[in-house]
Design an enzyme around this catalytic site. Structure first.
Site, PDB file in Angstrom:
ATOM      1  N   ARG A  54      47.045  48.631  41.250  1.00  0.00           N
ATOM      2  CA  ARG A  54      46.301  48.557  39.997  1.00  0.00           C
ATOM      3  C   ARG A  54      47.175  47.997  38.872  1.00  0.00           C
ATOM      4  NH1 ARG A  54      43.635  50.646  44.304  1.00  0.00           N
ATOM      5  NH2 ARG A  54      42.114  52.245  43.796  1.00  0.00           N
TER       6      ARG A  54
ATOM      7  N   ALA B  35      39.686  43.730  40.417  1.00  0.00           N
ATOM      8  CA  ALA B  35      38.481  44.316  40.995  1.00  0.00           C
ATOM      9  C   ALA B  35      38.391  45.774  40.549  1.00  0.00           C
ATOM     10  CB  ALA B  35      38.521  44.243  42.520  1.00  0.00           C
TER      11      ALA B  35
ATOM     12  N   GLY C 129      41.953  48.157  36.648  1.00  0.00           N
ATOM     13  CA  GLY C 129      41.385  47.540  37.832  1.00  0.00           C
ATOM     14  C   GLY C 129      42.467  47.149  38.826  1.00  0.00           C
ATOM     15  N   GLU C 130      42.048  46.821  40.049  1.00  0.00           N
ATOM     16  CA  GLU C 130      42.970  46.357  41.088  1.00  0.00           C
ATOM     17  C   GLU C 130      43.361  44.906  40.824  1.00  0.00           C
ATOM     18  OE1 GLU C 130      42.154  48.537  45.357  1.00  0.00           O
ATOM     19  OE2 GLU C 130      41.145  46.644  44.942  1.00  0.00           O
ATOM     20  N   ILE C 131      44.642  44.581  40.987  1.00  0.00           N
ATOM     21  CA  ILE C 131      45.057  43.186  40.946  1.00  0.00           C
ATOM     22  C   ILE C 131      45.344  42.664  42.354  1.00  0.00           C
ATOM     23  CG2 ILE C 131      45.888  43.234  38.584  1.00  0.00           C
ATOM     24  CD1 ILE C 131      48.728  43.598  39.689  1.00  0.00           C
TER      25      ILE C 131
END
Length: 372
Positions: free
Chosen positions: A234, A211, A227-229
């Site tokens: 991140r 995200a 991005g965020e996992i």
């Protein structure tokens, strides 16, 4: 992808800062969306409420104009894209009548000629919060995003806890104490085609769901960076894709480095990215420094006790190697990136202190970086 030259000169004007090329936004702005249609930039929602603003970049002296109010109401983190002269708004976060913050999956279109909004008879097949759009041809491709059911369930449980702090803490603890794969972030590349009002499954992405990734398109090339996992954690991974007649062909690029070029980068979410004179730039974004170490040490609640920090380093990719070529005036992220007239415009965004109204312009020719 064009290659850059590994030299840098920061341009200054007569011992002072350069004058801004574009006027400030009417309001402080973050966590919304934006798009470019022709010479006109569109930016809004998020902290701007139901407002979306437009600016004729060819005639910036005319200032920002306010569009008719968005009929879908206030919402954060929507997906906004421009296709065939029209502006599309998908999804986002919005409170329902119970006061629960929820993902929504509706869609609207704005016609600049008629200055009218229309709600489209369609719904996204997957959650659209934390999703980054990429426009190619006549489609909007969706990269990443949170799981609608899991995300909505968290906010429902948190709201139901009311004023009982122990219940709220229990909900938060259960939500954040999970592995990345257990959040079921979107790993499907899917797209929306306005001319047919249809959604298409374009295949599985060969990398982890995320995200708030930084996404930029140049011709048939697409770069997906970081991005965020999972919430608070991140990745430093970067992927490069090529649009072909058979879909998108992907290959891994070097991971984004730390500013010193030696230690591992914690990864960024909400970074700005785009192109200047054909050179790819990524900058800003935020993370929780130390989260990757805590996760590696076995702490699923990876950002527990850590402070969210916005960053200012400006990177470019040259000969498969990342280089830091400058810095923003301050750390910022979660604004809008627009590539225009061989420059990269960074519009609004969040900082460690609040939100921005400003438009920062990056001009990089492979030798000299100008930051306005």
């Amino acid at each position: 992808m064009k290659k850059t030259i590994l030299t840098l000169a920061l341009a200054t004007a007569a011992g002072g800062a350069l004058a801004a090329s574009y006027p400030d936004l009417p309001v402080e702005f973050k966590s919304g969306g934006g798009a470019l249609i022709g010479d006109t930039a569109y930016v809004g929602l998020g902290s701007a409420g139901e407002n979306i603003y437009s600016l004729d970049l060819a005639n910036p002296e005319n200032g920002w104009q306010t569009l008719p109010a968005f009929p879908g109401g206030d919402r954060g983190q929507p997906v906004i894209a421009g296709v065939d002269g029209k502006l599309y708004v998908f999804g986002g976060l919005q409170k329902n009548d119970k006061g629960e913050l929820q993902l929504v999956n509706d869609a609207y279109v704005y016609d600049p000629e008629s200055q009218q909004w229309e709600k489209l008879p369609t719904r996204s097949p997957l959650g659209l919060v934390g999703t980054t759009p990429a426009v190619h041809g006549d489609r909007v491709y969706m990269i990443g995003g949170s799981n609608l059911s899991i995300f909505n369930g968290y906010f429902q449980d948190y709201t139901a806890a009311g004023d009982d702090q122990s219940k709220k803490d229990a909900v938060m603890g259960a939500y954040f104490d999970q592995r990345p794969q257990d959040y079921f972030f979107n790993t499907t590349l899917f797209s929306y085609e306005p001319s047919t009002n249809r959604w298409y499954n374009d295949g599985a992405l060969p990398f982890a769901g995320r995200a708030g990734a930084a996404v930029a398109v140049d011709g048939d090339n697409i770069i997906v960076a970081n991005g965020e996992i999972k919430p608070g954690l991140r990745t430093d991974a970067v992927e490069i894709g090529t649009f072909t007649g058979d879909g998108v062909e992907w290959q891994a690029a070097p991971e984004l480095i730390s500013a010193d070029g030696e230690t591992q980068q914690d990864g960024l979410a909400g970074a700005y990215s785009g192109y200047s004179h054909g050179h790819y730039l990524i900058t800003g974004g935020a993370n929780f420094p130390g989260a990757r170490k805590q996760f590696a040490d076995g702490e699923n609640f990876a950002h527990k006790g850590l402070k969210k920090t916005h960053h200012a380093d400006i990177y470019t990719l040259n000969d498969d190697k990342w280089e830091v070529v400058g810095q923003l005036p301050q750390g910022a992220g979660y604004g809008v990136s627009i590539s225009y007239d061989d420059k990269l415009l960074l519009i609004g965004g969040a900082t460690d202190e609040g939100a921005l109204k400003s438009v920062t312009v990056l001009d990089y020719d492979g030798d000299k970086l100008t930051v306005e």
